[in-house]
Write an enzyme that holds these catalytic residues in place. Structure first.
Site, short mmCIF file in Angstrom:
data_model
loop_
_atom_site.label_atom_id
_atom_site.label_comp_id
_atom_site.label_asym_id
_atom_site.label_seq_id
_atom_site.Cartn_x
_atom_site.Cartn_y
_atom_site.Cartn_z
N ALA A 12 -25.94 -14.25 19.47
CA ALA A 12 -26.85 -13.12 19.66
C ALA A 12 -28.21 -13.40 19.04
O ALA A 12 -29.26 -13.19 19.68
CB ALA A 12 -26.25 -11.85 19.06
N GLU A 31 -30.39 -17.28 8.51
CA GLU A 31 -28.94 -17.38 8.69
C GLU A 31 -28.29 -17.72 7.36
O GLU A 31 -28.78 -18.58 6.62
CB GLU A 31 -28.63 -18.45 9.73
CG GLU A 31 -27.23 -19.00 9.75
CD GLU A 31 -26.16 -17.94 9.97
OE1 GLU A 31 -25.08 -18.06 9.37
OE2 GLU A 31 -26.41 -16.98 10.73
N ARG A 105 -18.04 -22.73 21.79
CA ARG A 105 -19.10 -21.92 21.16
C ARG A 105 -20.14 -22.81 20.48
O ARG A 105 -21.34 -22.54 20.56
CB ARG A 105 -18.49 -20.97 20.13
CG ARG A 105 -19.51 -20.08 19.45
CD ARG A 105 -18.88 -19.25 18.34
NE ARG A 105 -19.85 -18.35 17.72
CZ ARG A 105 -20.70 -18.73 16.76
NH1 ARG A 105 -20.70 -19.99 16.32
NH2 ARG A 105 -21.55 -17.86 16.24
N TYR A 212 -7.44 -21.92 28.61
CA TYR A 212 -8.34 -22.53 29.59
C TYR A 212 -8.92 -23.82 29.03
O TYR A 212 -8.96 -24.03 27.81
CB TYR A 212 -9.48 -21.58 30.01
CG TYR A 212 -10.33 -21.00 28.90
CD1 TYR A 212 -11.44 -21.69 28.40
CD2 TYR A 212 -10.06 -19.74 28.37
CE1 TYR A 212 -12.24 -21.15 27.42
CE2 TYR A 212 -10.86 -19.19 27.39
CZ TYR A 212 -11.95 -19.90 26.91
OH TYR A 212 -12.75 -19.37 25.93
N ASP A 290 -22.84 -7.86 18.37
CA ASP A 290 -21.75 -7.19 17.68
C ASP A 290 -22.22 -6.27 16.57
O ASP A 290 -21.50 -5.34 16.19
CB ASP A 290 -20.79 -8.23 17.08
CG ASP A 290 -19.87 -8.85 18.11
OD1 ASP A 290 -19.80 -8.33 19.23
OD2 ASP A 290 -19.21 -9.85 17.78
#
Length: 396
Positions: A12, A31, A105, A212, A290
């Protein structure tokens, strides 16, 4: 040039930083982690999110690193019977205008980070955002190390446990949803049969598994969810016990069991949510991803909605002057809220379907797929047009 400050360097936050830079903003992102590393597991990027990646200028690179499933399936986790098969690949891309991708990710975050830095976004790692103080036409982001950074806008992209959330609403404790989840990455070479090019949900009483391929089929991504009455731990990447994972799905079909038997390392976390925030923005502070609207992962849209948030926000801010930033945030929130609320409801409904304890709940799907598979697939695709057909990119 307006200045944006972003707290949080996940999907995000990095997407928002890149989006604002593309809209002509100077961006600084902070961060907590000291490095952006190999964290997380697989992500499914639907056509709606792929369109966001296209506007951000990173879709070609994402395509090159992604796996491309030819179908999505729901199967009975105990019998293995097919409940629904939805074609993906070129057919779905023609229908929805963009590909369906499966990415690690860490790969997607690295793609976004490289593009953000190339666009001029400044990254400050190893420091935590603590609070925001607004000063009329500006906002100040206070960091844990004592530094204070000033800008025209602050975005809280710091996840479900956001520290900036309290600046907008009464902060409520995250709620345990009664479900726990394991995640694991399994080398495909450990399986006796090659991985199928499908995103598969194995649905069964009180739980489900999602499997997957990733990284050109060299890895299998596994997410396994079970209902449980309580959970006391914090965090989403606690070491899990592979044997406990296998016990939780004892008696399930041979194919998912083979995948479970190949797990030698996994993570475990409790699935939490919060009430979706009454307000996502106020003045020059906004929440994204989120931090604003946590959702259960049963529609594979957490990352997708964060990407949509970033692109739509940039569209609204690009139209506004610096004095009109609060109005642009309000307009963005008003546009995004109905869609995000629908995604949240659909994810919750999927959880109830996947975990149905009575086989009768799955019977209509199974019969339709058996008697008229093309019709069932067409109806299923039509029910997803609102999701994957959506285009967040600015209109000409």
């Amino acid at each position: 040039m307006p200045t944006g400050l972003i707290a949080g360097g996940g999907i995000a936050g990095m997407a928002a930083g890149l989006a604002l830079a593309r809209a002509g903003w100077q961006v600084e992102l902070v961060e907590t982690a000291p490095a952006l590393g190999e964290v997380g597991a697989g992500l499914q990027i639907g056509a709606n999110a792929a369109k966001a990646l296209d506007w951000l200028g990173v879709l070609p690179e994402a395509r090159a690193q992604a796996s491309h499933p030819d179908r999505a399936e729901i199967r009975n986790g105990v019998t293995g019977g097919l409940l629904l098969s939805l074609p993906l690949g070129p057919r779905a891309e023609r229908r929805w205008g963009a590909p369906y991708l499966q990415l690690h990710r860490a790969d997607l975050l690295a793609i976004l980070t490289r593009a953000a830095e190339a666009a001029g976004v400044t990254l400050r790692l190893g420091t935590r955002a603590q609070r925001v103080v607004t000063h009329g036409t500006h906002a100040a982001l206070h960091l844990e190390d004592g530094a204070i950074h000033h800008g025209d806008l602050v975005l809280g992209a710091d996840g479900i446990r956001s520290t900036l959330r309290g600046g907008l609403n009464r902060d409520e404790e995250a709620r345990f949803t009664g479900q726990i989840a394991w995640r694991a990455l399994i080398p495909a070479e450990r399986l006796s049969t090659p991985p199928e090019s499908a995103a598969t949900v194995w649905a069964g009483p009180g739980g489900h598994l999602v499997t997957y391929p990733l990284r050109s089929g060299s890895l299998i991504n596994l997410v396994a969810v079970r209902e449980q009455s309580d959970w006391a731990e914090e965090g989403w990447s606690l070491p899990g016990d592979p044997d406990a994972l296998r016990i939780a799905f004892h008696g399930w079909h041979a194919r998912p069991r083979e995948i479970l038997e190949a797990v030698d390392h996994c993570f475990l976390w409790g699935l939490f949510d919060r009430p979706a925030q009454v307000r996502w923005s106020s003045g020059r502070l906004a929440l994204i991803g989120d931090a604003a609207h946590p959702m259960l992962p049963f529609l594979a849209q957490g990352a997708g909605q964060a990407l949509e948030d970033a692109v739509v926000l940039a569209r609204h801010l690009a139209r506004a002057g610096e004095a009109a930033i609060p109005e642009a945030l309000s307009a963005w929130e008003e546009e995004r809220w109905p869609r995000v609320a629908r995604v949240i409801r659909r994810a919750e409904a999927n959880g109830r379907l996947f975990h149905a304890r009575s086989a009768w709940r799955h019977w209509p799907l199974a019969m339709a797929s058996r008697l008229a598979p093309d019709l069932a697939a067409g109806l299923a695709a039509g029910r997803l047009d609102w999701l994957y057909g959506y285009d967040p990119r600015p209109r000409p």
